[in-house]
Motif scaffolding. Structure first.
Motif, short mmCIF file in Angstrom:
data_model
loop_
_atom_site.label_atom_id
_atom_site.label_comp_id
_atom_site.label_asym_id
_atom_site.label_seq_id
_atom_site.Cartn_x
_atom_site.Cartn_y
_atom_site.Cartn_z
N PRO A 102 0.81 -1.23 0.00
CA PRO A 102 0.00 0.00 0.00
C PRO A 102 0.84 1.28 0.00
CG PRO A 102 -0.93 -1.61 1.51
CD PRO A 102 0.41 -2.15 1.07
N HIS A 103 2.03 1.22 0.59
CA HIS A 103 2.91 2.39 0.59
C HIS A 103 3.43 2.66 -0.82
CE1 HIS A 103 3.06 2.70 5.00
NE2 HIS A 103 3.11 1.39 5.01
N VAL A 104 3.73 1.60 -1.57
CA VAL A 104 4.19 1.77 -2.95
C VAL A 104 3.11 2.44 -3.78
CG1 VAL A 104 4.95 0.55 -5.02
CG2 VAL A 104 5.68 -0.26 -2.77
N VAL A 105 1.87 1.97 -3.63
CA VAL A 105 0.75 2.53 -4.39
C VAL A 105 0.52 3.99 -4.00
CG1 VAL A 105 -1.73 2.37 -4.80
CG2 VAL A 105 -0.33 0.30 -4.78
N SER A 109 5.82 5.20 -6.38
CA SER A 109 7.19 4.94 -6.79
C SER A 109 7.70 3.68 -6.12
CB SER A 109 8.10 6.13 -6.43
OG SER A 109 8.08 6.37 -5.03
N GLN A 110 8.81 3.19 -6.63
CA GLN A 110 9.38 1.95 -6.12
C GLN A 110 9.84 2.13 -4.67
OE1 GLN A 110 13.13 0.37 -7.93
NE2 GLN A 110 11.76 -1.23 -8.73
N LEU A 111 9.71 1.06 -3.90
CA LEU A 111 10.12 1.06 -2.50
C LEU A 111 11.08 -0.10 -2.28
CD1 LEU A 111 9.87 2.06 0.46
CD2 LEU A 111 7.92 0.50 0.70
N ALA A 112 12.31 0.22 -1.87
CA ALA A 112 13.32 -0.80 -1.60
C ALA A 112 13.72 -0.71 -0.13
CB ALA A 112 14.54 -0.59 -2.50
N LEU A 113 13.49 -1.78 0.61
CA LEU A 113 13.85 -1.86 2.02
C LEU A 113 14.90 -2.95 2.16
CD1 LEU A 113 10.25 -1.73 3.58
CD2 LEU A 113 11.84 0.19 3.22
N ARG A 134 12.14 -9.57 6.22
CA ARG A 134 13.16 -8.61 6.66
C ARG A 134 13.56 -7.64 5.55
NH1 ARG A 134 16.53 -9.61 11.09
NH2 ARG A 134 17.53 -7.64 10.45
N SER A 135 13.31 -7.99 4.30
CA SER A 135 13.64 -7.08 3.20
C SER A 135 12.56 -7.17 2.14
CB SER A 135 15.01 -7.41 2.60
OG SER A 135 15.09 -8.76 2.23
N TYR A 136 12.41 -6.05 1.39
CA TYR A 136 11.26 -5.94 0.47
C TYR A 136 11.63 -5.02 -0.68
CZ TYR A 136 6.74 -4.14 -1.22
OH TYR A 136 5.67 -3.74 -2.00
N LEU A 137 11.16 -5.40 -1.88
CA LEU A 137 11.29 -4.54 -3.06
C LEU A 137 9.96 -4.55 -3.80
CD1 LEU A 137 12.93 -2.83 -5.07
CD2 LEU A 137 13.70 -4.98 -6.13
N GLY A 138 9.30 -3.42 -3.85
CA GLY A 138 8.00 -3.32 -4.51
C GLY A 138 8.01 -2.26 -5.59
N THR A 139 7.39 -2.59 -6.73
CA THR A 139 7.36 -1.70 -7.90
C THR A 139 5.91 -1.42 -8.28
OG1 THR A 139 9.43 -2.62 -8.72
CG2 THR A 139 8.03 -1.47 -10.32
N PRO A 140 5.54 -0.16 -8.53
CA PRO A 140 4.16 0.13 -8.94
C PRO A 140 3.80 -0.61 -10.21
CG PRO A 140 5.34 2.15 -8.39
CD PRO A 140 6.36 1.06 -8.43
N LEU A 141 2.59 -1.16 -10.24
CA LEU A 141 2.07 -1.85 -11.42
C LEU A 141 1.06 -0.93 -12.09
CD1 LEU A 141 1.76 -4.32 -13.23
CD2 LEU A 141 0.13 -5.26 -11.58
#
Length: 342
Positions: A102-105, A109-113, A134-141
């Motif tokens: 939800p933060h990416v949306v 923009s992309q979110l890299a943790l 523990r780690s995450y990479l999300g890209t808007p679709l």
């Protein structure tokens, strides 16, 4: 990008929901295309968890998912880089505020943790405690209109660096789905033309989507006889007269079995004629192509003429519609969707 106000976020969620409904994506059912993209994302990034996640105003729907196959030993070694939890039965939906997607949306923009614990804003997220992420990479679709519908994301159970190559690769992977959205829109336009032919039919016709029978389309006679109702509304709730006589139970059977179901010689009054009338209902499962899963149910109602089963005219009509649906779906530019009219 500045954060959205609560009103802006609510409006954006409603707009996403409408767009997902139009595209036939506002459900949690798995789809091979999206599962494939999730599997590619996991392979490309060497991540144990990947999803293609669509987000409406209420929930997240993981129509594409890749999760590891856990063994009993995986559950007892969370500190050694192993899988901390058995994810084999992970649900394909989650609340709208769960996790990081939800933060990416919201930010667009992309979110890299690299390590969630380095971010006070995120380390208390339930996803960390529930799944051990523990780690995450999300890209808007984004769809072909530019609207953000959700995310393509990967996650790991240990801290890791998401380098530039991985981030760019995830962006390119999300863009491969643009063609799918374009094809769905193209099929929608062709189906609108198809339904225009049915608008003048002398008997009620409606097309519903999914197991909850959301109303995609109804011709003028359907609205005049059984009630004008909003697009994408749940049929059982907005058409109580048809529910009371068992029409939706017959539709349940058609959707579940993949076989046409009949409801014969039921008596009811309609909005356009207060006199009791007898109707035959024929409920035909609809696929967007011959090998595709059932996407909805086409229901045709005709006044009974004393026959035990629906007349040949009704059966021939339903068969013709099914054939034309499948012909659209089997074309080289295969897509999926429909429209509801009254």
């Amino acid at each position: 990008m500045d954060p959205l106000s609560p009103d802006q976020a609510r409006l954006a969620g409603e707009q996403r929901k409408l767009r997902l409904q139009v595209l036939g994506l506002n459900t949690v059912e798995a789809e091979a295309t999206f599962d494939r993209v999730a599997r590619l994302a996991a392979s490309f990034t060497q991540s144990p968890l990947a999803m293609v996640n669509f987000i409406n105003d209420e929930r997240q729907m993981f129509r594409g998912m890749y999760v590891p196959t856990a063994s009993p030993d995986d559950k007892v070694n969370p500190d050694g880089g192993g899988i901390a939890f058995d994810l084999s039965n992970l649900s394909r939906e989650a609340p709208g505020d769960y996790g990081f997607c939800p933060h990416v949306v919201a930010q667009g923009s992309q979110l890299a943790l690299d390590d969630v614990f380095d971010y006070p804003r995120f380390k208390g997220n339930p996803l960390v405690n529930d799944l051990g992420v523990r780690s995450y990479l999300g890209t808007p679709l984004r769809d072909n209109t530019g609207m953000i519908l959700g995310t393509v994301c990967v996650a790991d159970f240990k801290p890791r660096a998401w380098d530039r190559g991985l981030r760019e690769g995830m962006q390119e992977l999300s863009q491969t789905l643009l063609s799918d959205f374009k094809l769905r829109d193209s099929l929608l336009a062709q189906q609108q033309e198809l339904f225009a032919v049915f608008d003048g039919a002398p008997f009620p016709i409606m097309l519903t989507e999914g197991p909850n029978h959301l109303l995609r389309y109804a011709n003028g006679k359907q609205g005049a006889a059984f009630g004008m109702v909003p697009q994408f509304s749940p049929g059982r709730m907005v058409l109580p007269g048809l529910e009371a006589i068992g029409v939706f139970n017959a539709m349940d059977d058609a959707y579940r079995t993949g076989q046409a179901t009949t409801l014969s010689q039921v008596s009811l009054t309609t909005y356009d004629d207060p006199r009791p009338q007898e109707f035959n209902f024929l409920c035909t499962p609809v696929r967007t192509s011959p090998g595709a899963p059932i996407s909805g149910v086409l229901t045709v109602a005709m006044q009974s003429t004393g026959q035990s089963y629906p007349g040949s005219e009704q059966q021939a009509f339903a068969a013709n519609v099914q054939e034309r649906f499948e012909r659209l779906g089997a074309m080289p530019d295969h897509r999926e969707s429909a429209v509801y009219r009254t």
